[in-house]
Scaffold this active site. Sequence first.
Site, short mmCIF file in Angstrom:
data_model
loop_
_atom_site.label_atom_id
_atom_site.label_comp_id
_atom_site.label_asym_id
_atom_site.label_seq_id
_atom_site.Cartn_x
_atom_site.Cartn_y
_atom_site.Cartn_z
N PHE A 233 -10.89 28.55 63.56
CA PHE A 233 -9.89 27.58 63.96
C PHE A 233 -8.51 28.21 63.81
O PHE A 233 -8.11 28.59 62.71
CB PHE A 233 -9.93 26.28 63.14
CG PHE A 233 -8.88 25.31 63.62
CD1 PHE A 233 -9.13 24.47 64.70
CD2 PHE A 233 -7.61 25.29 63.06
CE1 PHE A 233 -8.15 23.61 65.19
CE2 PHE A 233 -6.63 24.44 63.54
CZ PHE A 233 -6.89 23.60 64.61
N ASP B 271 -4.96 35.18 59.63
CA ASP B 271 -4.43 33.82 59.74
C ASP B 271 -4.59 33.17 58.37
O ASP B 271 -5.67 32.73 58.00
CB ASP B 271 -5.19 33.04 60.82
CG ASP B 271 -4.70 31.60 60.95
OD1 ASP B 271 -3.96 31.14 60.05
OD2 ASP B 271 -5.06 30.94 61.94
N LYS C 12 2.03 25.90 57.63
CA LYS C 12 1.74 24.82 56.69
C LYS C 12 2.63 24.80 55.46
O LYS C 12 3.77 24.38 55.55
CB LYS C 12 0.24 24.83 56.36
CG LYS C 12 -0.59 24.53 57.61
CD LYS C 12 -1.98 24.00 57.34
CE LYS C 12 -2.56 23.39 58.61
NZ LYS C 12 -3.61 24.16 59.24
#
Length: 406
Positions: free
Chosen positions: A142, A227, A256
């Site tokens: 993802f 990531d 985030k």
Amino acid sequence: MTEHSETMIAQTERYSAHNYKPLPVVIAEGAGCWVTDVDGKRYLDMLSAYSALNQGHRHPRIIGAMKQQLERVTLTSRAFYNDQMGGLCEDLVALTGLDRVLPMNSGAEGVETALKAARKWGYEVKKVAANQAEIIVFSGNFHGRTISIVSFSTEPQNQAGFGPLTPGFRVVPFGDITALEAAITANTVGVLIEPIQGEGGVIMPPEGFLRDVRALCTKHRVLMINDEIQVGLGRTGRMFCYEHEDAKPDLLILGKALGGGLYPVSAVIGIEEVMAVFRPGDHGSTFGGNPLACAVARESLRVLKDERLAERAAEMGVYFRQRLVAMNSPHVEEVRGKGLLIGVQIKKSAGLAKPYCYAMMKEGILAKDTHEQVIRFAPPLVITQEELDWACERIERILCGAALHK
Ligand SMILES: *Cc1c(COP(=O)(O)O)cnc(C)c1O
């Protein structure tokens, strides 16, 4: 659920696109690890906006930095310099030991930026033939929701209806180093990896996998692109997840928690040889690197350091995992994770994870299911042992009660 929250849910459902299916709780306030709904009921937030709230809700220091910056200047565009961006870039370089930073806003934009960097490096430095660059990704990945990113998703729903898809990606099984080496060709420019797959269901690769990926990338002159949007910034018990295996990437993507739960901030941090491919006009973003974002991100990083939140995640994570295992729930297949990123896999025979999340919500704990069978626990890293005890008492009641099939 009361009339008040029902009205707000109905309003949201009536006027917004239905691209999410939230739990029926309407949050009005938050502080630290806790949120309060419109009716005044308190909940322990054990999702942390998918790890965007590592520092907790409304951390006073980050709020303070944002307020201070609000009184000065908020947006300049990159047409001019501002007095905050250089500081953030220097801080990120110092923290990672990499060379240069490109600030963006959302995580997906950070990923897109890294993909563009890798491709251009491939053509300019590795001398791959025009338009032949390949990037290897892993099954179950993802990385966000843009068209190019969903083009290499292995979740059919992420792609269905969104074609034509972007070419240039190859998928290999997560954790399979042999398959990875077999997939590398002369045209391979990068390997994009989540050190732990968060959305994929808190899936951990075999021990040593990251180190092996690093070695393969070096051997074949391929960029290792991490990531760490979800697993970075303390979540797994180290500042960056790659530190567990000393597998420093060539490109690191953060997002985030870089925005401290206040503001969207992402960044790609990379080695000189790759970051040097960007020249004026190659890439950009109106809001990327804005002074408000940079002031917030700098303070968010300082809070992580000063409050030793990575170390806390390691300690509290071990404690929480032990408590979950000790519950010995007949419905639980496996408890896994690192630091305060924990997946509890519900046995198929005990139903889906979702009804357990509903039951926890009623008990005042917010967590979200992922991939049908997994409950993901990712509380703010500022959580205390007392708060975990409070949560475990309630989680145990639910996980050790009757199976919840609906
Ligand atoms: C959340 C996430 C993204 C996307 O970030 P957005 O800010 O939602 O675009 C990318 N990669 C990983 C691993 C994530 O968890």
